[in-house]
Design a protein around this motif. Structure first.
Motif, mmCIF file in Angstrom:
data_model
loop_
_atom_site.group_PDB
_atom_site.id
_atom_site.type_symbol
_atom_site.label_atom_id
_atom_site.label_comp_id
_atom_site.label_asym_id
_atom_site.label_seq_id
_atom_site.Cartn_x
_atom_site.Cartn_y
_atom_site.Cartn_z
ATOM 1 N N VAL A 40 0.826 -1.219 0.000
ATOM 2 C CA VAL A 40 0.000 0.000 0.000
ATOM 3 C C VAL A 40 0.860 1.269 0.000
ATOM 4 O O VAL A 40 0.632 2.159 -0.815
ATOM 5 C CB VAL A 40 -0.983 -0.014 1.193
ATOM 6 N N HIS A 66 2.083 1.862 -3.417
ATOM 7 C CA HIS A 66 1.029 2.372 -4.310
ATOM 8 C C HIS A 66 1.003 3.890 -4.246
ATOM 9 O O HIS A 66 0.993 4.576 -5.265
ATOM 10 C CB HIS A 66 -0.344 1.844 -3.886
ATOM 11 N N HIS A 94 0.142 4.271 6.604
ATOM 12 C CA HIS A 94 0.205 2.828 6.381
ATOM 13 C C HIS A 94 1.596 2.281 6.675
ATOM 14 O O HIS A 94 1.747 1.225 7.280
ATOM 15 C CB HIS A 94 -0.190 2.496 4.931
ATOM 16 N N GLU A 137 -3.916 -4.845 4.196
ATOM 17 C CA GLU A 137 -3.426 -4.441 2.881
ATOM 18 C C GLU A 137 -4.557 -4.287 1.865
ATOM 19 O O GLU A 137 -4.564 -3.347 1.068
ATOM 20 C CB GLU A 137 -2.413 -5.472 2.361
ATOM 21 N N GLY A 145 -6.427 -1.280 2.490
ATOM 22 C CA GLY A 145 -5.520 -0.186 2.151
ATOM 23 C C GLY A 145 -5.522 0.091 0.653
ATOM 24 O O GLY A 145 -5.509 1.239 0.217
ATOM 25 N N LYS A 146 -5.546 -0.988 -0.135
ATOM 26 C CA LYS A 146 -5.552 -0.790 -1.582
ATOM 27 C C LYS A 146 -6.879 -0.209 -2.043
ATOM 28 O O LYS A 146 -6.923 0.615 -2.975
ATOM 29 C CB LYS A 146 -5.253 -2.116 -2.287
ATOM 30 N N PHE A 162 -6.657 3.354 -1.377
ATOM 31 C CA PHE A 162 -5.798 4.011 -2.353
ATOM 32 C C PHE A 162 -6.539 4.267 -3.658
ATOM 33 O O PHE A 162 -6.561 5.399 -4.158
ATOM 34 C CB PHE A 162 -4.551 3.172 -2.637
#
Lengths: 209, 110, 622
Positions: free
Chosen positions: C343, C346, C401, C414, C417-418, C421
């Motif tokens: 993350v 990213h 993060h 994760e 988190g994505k 994002f």
């Protein structure tokens, strides 16, 4: 080794103001603070110079009408001398002579009060003789703010040095309070630095026109 | 975290030497004080004498700058070792101060 | 004293946090308070976008819209972005340079509480006299004309929190100069510590002009001074100068730490040393310096004259050079690396093009002649949101993060988190990309509505849709935080597996004394060097000994509270008779607490060697 331990003359280090890590931090942090103060006073000087003699109507007093040499000279001498006396205090601090340090700090404080007294008289004089007040014009606002900020610094410095003197009167010097005295004396010198520019830029340049 | 090393060598000898050194420094301080007083008097006299402002203003500003250098380097011990960071930050402060004052004297839209 | 994982009641925990001087706990306080204000600022942003979704909307009134807009900017800059970054600096920097705490733990706590009470004071305006409504820049003629006490809340609130920030800056400077671990030379310092250092230097020199500017405006509004009153000889341009002499370095105070964060994340997940380390340091210093020399580019249309405009335009464009160096260095760090798309990575990869867009439009608005066209349009709004959101907010999300395990000992999910994002990334570009064109089509800044048939409907609607995506992203992040905290699955040393710098050589979260023995630093990326040579931990630089720690203290809260109380008195001095006594009471609390602090000796305490060894055993068991 503890910072607050009782010391003897033999143990007293060459640079007591920078012996422990706490002291080193205090020393450096205070210098940085003075760097910030430089910009702070520069802001006030810049404002003053921009607004010097800017008044709403011609009947207001201007810089060349207000300032008189004798009083400013007296105040300058008082403050310069107080700078020297605080140097003497630090000289005795380095020689581990607590009594003499207190004595010279006492002289410094007295001179500081004398300076403040002159300043109060001066402001009072301008207000009553010339009607030059904080609210009368932009010039007045800028003048009293710049000189008043300096005066407030002097007042704070006096309170600070007095508090240090009284707090440590009984216990003498150690590595815990030596940096405190040193930093307070740096502050006092800085007040003098600012005053050098105030008497040059505000008073002397004001009289030149 | 405590990294206080006392003066490692013999304190007695150190002490005499240091006293002398301190006294020497104090003499410098008094000399610089005398010079500061002198500069102040010259500045006041220059204004009192009524020269042209084109001379007086730069003159008293130079005197003020010299006085402040005395304060910083002697009274505030900036000539001692270990003052590199303070010097860097004080001079940066002075630099920004000058930039700011020039700006306020030139571009505030009279 | 030395047992870390004690179970405590709520009251004890609260008292612990009210009195703490531990940089890691103060970091959490900053993160929580800053996060709260970030949500507030976000809600204000949503109100703005909903109002502008369709032409002739009457979701909020014009006056209320002005308050929303002012508070959105002020809150996001002063109460969200700055504190969260200060929090991250607190959490990471001392660990990165191998220090046991910051130089002035007490002042650190004081800085936080001043910020907190300042922010609280500012936001109480919603309930008392109406919020400030003259924009976050609060230009003098407009703010002098503003009725009620909104602007006074702005002035006093920012003054109090500004003192706190200044203290934080000095504290970090001294910490970095005096408290680096053995072997941690300046040119081995991780980039985040470097950017903290330069950012703190900017704070030191940029905040005093703001302090003075605020004082002058306060004197004008509350004490009858005439600094900005043209009729009495004043000059309103002075405020603009003050604000931008502070305001432009402020942009760099925000973006430099974000650069630092990405300079940590990108090498970590490219598993490659940062490309061009020394040029990165050089670029940081240069950006910091130039940041001070360009403030008047915010004032091109004021009429300062062609010479001033030309000088400031050229200086502004010069900043593109060091920034370009940085962009290329990040790209070359990734080039040929074995990249792991976590993350934080990213955010790192998305940051480069997003921020670059903001930089390119920056060059456009830096061209003084062209700026007459862009000035005060949505083009500028798009530009600075690309810089602040695409740079700083991306950096904050990435760092939250990345450093979450270091601060809380758990890993954020994760997958969630994505999702955060992608929602935020899409929403951000959807909201702000179109605003460039809205600006070029002639939509002015700060208007509360627009008319039909001017070609602005679609653009504004798209922008509002994007804002909802960003709101959704923030909600997902909150869910992630809650889920992670409830699960509370602890991680060990080096949770990402690829940690390069000192902070990852510690258990997550680190013990309250940080380093049992100060580590020996043998090069850049100290922990990575040790790992490459097959060691699991740092080589100690000192034998195990007693550790000196500062005592907790409630005094910082009292000092800040006193100013908070006095601020009410200053504001209502002329309206009510209780004004003056309240000023006095407040100042007595503040100065009394300061006196108490200086009269009472506080030598801290020592953790003894034996206790440290006990801790060690427990640590092995856990």
């Amino acid at each position: 080794m503890q910072a607050e331990e009782k010391m003897t003359l033999e143990q007293w280090p060459a640079a007591p103001e920078r012996q422990t890590l706490e002291a080193k931090n205090k020393f450096l942090g205070f210098w940085f603070f003075l760097g910030g103060e430089t910009v702070l006073f520069a802001s006030l000087f810049a404002t003053y110079l921009a607004l010097k003699d800017k008044v709403p109507s011609p009947d207001h007093a201007l810089a060349k009408d207000l300032f008189e040499i004798p009083l400013v000279f007296l105040m300058t001498m008082i403050l310069l001398t107080s700078s020297l006396t605080s140097v003497y205090a630090m000289y005795h601090m380095k020689n581990f002579d607590f009594k003499k340090m207190q004595l010279w700090l006492g002289v410094t404080v007295l001179l500081g009060f004398a300076f403040l007294g002159c300043e109060i008289y001066e402001f009072n004089h301008y207000v009553h003789e010339y009607g030059h007040t904080f609210t009368s014009s932009a010039f007045g606002s800028a003048f009293y703010t710049l000189v008043g900020f300096h005066g407030a610094h002097v007042t704070f410095g006096l309170g600070w040095i007095l508090a240090l003197m009284i707090r440590n009167a009984k216990r003498g010097l150690d590595l815990y309070n030596a940096p405190k005295f040193y930093v307070a004396s740096l502050y006092w010198h800085f007040i003098d630095v600012v005053w050098v520019f105030i008497f040059s830029v505000v008073y002397l340049m004001g009289m030149v026109g | 975290m405590e990294n206080n090393q006392m003066n490692t060598s013999n304190p007695k000898i150190d002490l005499d030497f240091r006293r002398k050194q301190n006294a020497e420094e104090m003499r410098h301080q008094v000399i610089s004080f005398a010079l500061m007083i002198l500069f102040t008097i010259i500045a006041f006299v220059a204004v009192g004498a009524g020269f042209s402002a084109w001379f007086t203003v730069p003159f008293i500003l130079v005197l003020a700058a010299v006085q402040v250098a005395f304060q910083l380097f002697y009274f505030m011990h900036m000539n001692h070792k270990g003052h590199e960071a303070p010097m860097l930050f004080m001079f940066s402060g002075v630099f920004f101060a000058i930039v700011m004052i020039i700006a306020y004297l030139t571009i505030i839209w009279w | 004293m030395s047992t870390i994982a004690q179970k405590k009641g709520f009251g004890a925990t609260l008292w612990d946090y009210l009195t703490t001087v531990d940089h890691k706990k103060i970091a959490k306080l900053y993160l929580m308070a800053g996060g709260f204000f970030f949500l507030l600022g976000g809600i204000e942003a949503m109100v703005i976008r909903i109002q502008l979704a369709v032409p002739n909307n009457n979701f909020v009134s014009a006056g209320f819209y002005n308050e929303m807009l002012t508070m959105h900017g002020t809150t996001m800059i002063f109460l969200a972005a700055m504190p969260i970054l200060l929090g991250l600096m607190n959490a990471v920097m001392p660990l990165q340079i191998g220090a046991r705490d910051v130089a002035f733990p007490f002042v650190n706590a004081l800085g936080f509480w001043l910020f907190f009470f300042g922010g609280l004071f500012l936001n109480l305006s919603w309930f008392l006299d109406g919020a400030p409504d003259a924009g976050w820049t609060s230009y003098a003629s407009l703010s002098l004309a503003s009725e009620g006490h909104g602007i006074d809340f702005y002035l006093l609130g920012l003054q109090i929190s500004g003192f706190g920030t200044l203290m934080g800056g000095i504290n970090f400077l001294v910490t970095i100069i005096n408290m680096r671990a053995p072997g941690m030379t300046y040119m081995r310092m991780p980039l985040f510590s470097w950017t903290t250092f330069i950012g703190s230097a900017l704070i030191l020199f940029a905040f005093p002009p703001l302090t003075i500017g605020i004082f002058l405006l306060m004197f004008d509004r509350l004490f009858g001074a005439n600094f900005f009153d043209v009729a009495a000889g004043g000059n309103t341009i002075i405020w603009e100068h003050f604000f931008w002499i502070f305001g432009h370095p402020e942009v760099y105070i925000l973006i430099l730490p974000a650069f630092g964060i990405f300079s940590e994340i990108i090498p970590t997940f490219s598993r490659k040393r940062l490309f061009g380390y020394s040029s990165m340091v050089f670029a940081t210093v240069l950006i910091g310096f130039l940041g001070f020399m360009v403030w008047a580019h915010h004032m091109f249309t004021v009429g300062l004259g062609p010479i001033a405009n030309a000088i400031f335009a050229v200086a502004t464009m010069a900043i593109a050079v060091p920034t370009g160096i940085k962009i290329f260095n990040w790209l070359f760090t990734m080039w040929g690396g074995s990249i792991k798309f976590t993350v934080p990575m990213h955010w790192g990869v998305a940051f480069i093009p997003s921020f670059l867009l903001g930089g390119v439009t920056g060059i456009m608005v830096a061209a003084a002649a062209a700026d007459y066209q862009y000035h005060d349009t949505y083009f500028v709004v798009a530009h600075f949101h690309y810089v602040i959101v695409g740079g700083v907010v991306f950096g904050i999300f990435a760092a939250v993060h990345f450093y979450w395990p270091l601060m809380f000992g758990t890993m954020l999910n994760e997958t969630l988190g994505k999702i955060t994002f992608w929602l935020f990334f899409i929403g951000f570009h959807l909201t702000f990309f179109i605003q460039h064109f809205l600006g070029l089509w002639g939509m002015p800044r700060r208007i509360f509505t627009f008319l039909e048939g001017q070609g602005l409907e679609t653009g504004n609607f798209v922008s509002t849709v994007g804002a909802f995506f960003m709101a959704a992203a923030t909600i997902v992040l909150l869910i992630n935080v809650i889920v992670t905290s409830v699960k509370n699955k602890k991680v060990g040393v080096d949770p990402w597996g690829d940690g390069r710098t000192l902070e990852w050589s510690l258990p997550s979260p680190p013990p309250f004394y940080n380093f049992k023995q100060l580590p020996l630093v043998r090069g850049l990326d100290a922990f990575w060097i040790e790992k490459m040579e097959g060691r699991k931990r740092m080589t100690p630089a000192e034998p195990l000994g007693d550790i000196h720690m500062p005592n907790s203290s409630f005094t910082p809260v009292m000092i800040s509270l006193g100013l908070f109380v006095a601020a009410f008195g200053v504001m209502y001095r002329e309206d009510y008779a209780w004004g003056l006594p309240v000023i006095i009471i407040g100042l007595v609390i503040t100065f009394g607490s300061m006196l108490y602090r200086s009269l009472k000796d506080d030598h801290g305490f020592h953790i003894h060697k034996e206790d440290l060894q006990d801790d060690d055993k427990k640590g092995v068991e856990a």
